[in-house]
Scaffold this motif. Structure first.
Motif, PDB file in Angstrom:
ATOM      1  N   PRO A  71     -14.832-103.341 -27.762  1.00  0.00           N
ATOM      2  CA  PRO A  71     -13.600-103.230 -26.979  1.00  0.00           C
ATOM      3  C   PRO A  71     -13.808-103.350 -25.476  1.00  0.00           C
ATOM      4  O   PRO A  71     -14.847-102.964 -24.938  1.00  0.00           O
TER       5      PRO A  71
ATOM      6  N   ILE B 177      -4.885-100.701 -21.933  1.00  0.00           N
ATOM      7  CA  ILE B 177      -4.776-101.831 -22.851  1.00  0.00           C
ATOM      8  C   ILE B 177      -6.176-102.070 -23.408  1.00  0.00           C
ATOM      9  O   ILE B 177      -7.074-102.492 -22.675  1.00  0.00           O
ATOM     10  N   ARG B 178      -6.368-101.781 -24.685  1.00  0.00           N
ATOM     11  CA  ARG B 178      -7.677-101.983 -25.332  1.00  0.00           C
ATOM     12  C   ARG B 178      -7.650-103.306 -26.086  1.00  0.00           C
ATOM     13  O   ARG B 178      -6.752-103.562 -26.887  1.00  0.00           O
ATOM     14  N   GLN B 179      -8.664-104.149 -25.842  1.00  0.00           N
ATOM     15  CA  GLN B 179      -8.718-105.472 -26.459  1.00  0.00           C
ATOM     16  C   GLN B 179     -10.075-105.684 -27.118  1.00  0.00           C
ATOM     17  O   GLN B 179     -11.113-105.407 -26.510  1.00  0.00           O
ATOM     18  N   SER B 180     -10.047-106.206 -28.345  1.00  0.00           N
ATOM     19  CA  SER B 180     -11.280-106.390 -29.111  1.00  0.00           C
ATOM     20  C   SER B 180     -11.225-107.690 -29.900  1.00  0.00           C
ATOM     21  O   SER B 180     -10.271-107.915 -30.652  1.00  0.00           O
TER      22      SER B 180
ATOM     23  N   TYR C 167      -8.010-111.534 -32.750  1.00  0.00           N
ATOM     24  CA  TYR C 167      -8.064-110.798 -31.486  1.00  0.00           C
ATOM     25  C   TYR C 167      -7.072-109.646 -31.596  1.00  0.00           C
ATOM     26  O   TYR C 167      -5.917-109.843 -31.981  1.00  0.00           O
ATOM     27  N   HIS C 168      -7.529-108.432 -31.258  1.00  0.00           N
ATOM     28  CA  HIS C 168      -6.740-107.220 -31.482  1.00  0.00           C
ATOM     29  C   HIS C 168      -6.483-106.512 -30.154  1.00  0.00           C
ATOM     30  O   HIS C 168      -7.410-106.329 -29.357  1.00  0.00           O
ATOM     31  N   ILE C 169      -5.230-106.112 -29.915  1.00  0.00           N
ATOM     32  CA  ILE C 169      -4.851-105.421 -28.685  1.00  0.00           C
ATOM     33  C   ILE C 169      -4.090-104.153 -29.051  1.00  0.00           C
ATOM     34  O   ILE C 169      -3.191-104.173 -29.897  1.00  0.00           O
TER      35      ILE C 169
END
Length: 228
Positions: free
Chosen positions: A84, A199-202, A117-119
């Protein structure tokens, strides 16, 4: 997994340091209507290039269809490992809810292809991250979801998006290793009553062929046991 020259050294240095938490802060420009007042990033798997932000139309929640004029540009996130990136935005009350367009460039430099892609929206960073809860006013343009969302810039990466109040999952394609996606974009409603949010993005790696085979065999075996 493919390995390019120089990557192995950089990666070994990074992981040798235990993926030390990185942080960068963008200087605060004069706030218009007291909305976003600062942007900071935290990650052990990427570097992030931030720019300023603008709020020409505060308190514009549910402004209509399309793109909000309030913009937070994230010039580039360079992922060198899967994991993340937490982007923390500081907020001051303005007497309403302001909708922001988040526009970003994302570089896959991880050595593996991505299948999604996950937010997520929430609060805090790292192990202290807590997901946003339903009805707290912080959301991805809920409940109407009329603002622009895209994770499929040319030449095309993730044409499908599932958007809920606090979660976005982009999928349906591949972002190959060592490819750059410009103009991933989505919207966030920022309410009064919070001092900051995350805002977490992975990225989501495509499983190795052997891993996918083992998973498939395991599912077949489980089905056979249930039928016996």
């Amino acid at each position: 997994m493919r390995e390019r020259p120089g990557r192995k050294l950089r990666r070994s240095l990074c992981f040798g340091l235990g993926l030390t938490l990185a942080a960068a802060v963008v200087p605060t420009p004069p706030a218009e209507a007291g909305q976003i007042t600062g942007v900071t990033w935290f990650s052990g798997v990427a570097s992030v290039a931030l720019a300023g932000w603008s709020t020409p139309d505060p308190n514009n929640d549910d402004f209509g269809v399309g793109a909000s004029p309030n913009v937070v540009p994230i010039l580039q996130k360079d992922y060198f490992a899967i994991g993340p990136v937490d982007i923390v935005l500081d907020v001051a009350d303005s007497g309403g809810t302001t909708e922001y367009l988040i526009v970003e460039g994302v570089l896959n430099n991880t050595g593996v292809d991505w299948g999604g892609y996950h937010i997520e929206l929430g609060f805090g960073t790292g192990a202290g991250f807590v997901a946003s809860t339903a009805g707290d006013g912080l959301d991805f343009d809920a409940p109407d979801f009329t603002s622009d969302v895209s994770f499929n810039p040319s030449p095309g990466f993730f044409p499908s998006q599932v958007v809920t109040e606090d979660d976005i999952l982009a999928s349906g394609g591949i972002q190959p290793d060592f490819s750059f996606a410009g103009n991933f974009l989505f919207h966030v409603d920022v309410p009064d009553g919070i001092s900051s949010f995350t805002i977490r993005q992975s990225p989501i790696a495509v499983p190795e062929p052997s891993t996918a085979l083992f998973v498939a065999l395991g599912l077949v075996g489980l089905a056979a046991r249930r039928q016996s």
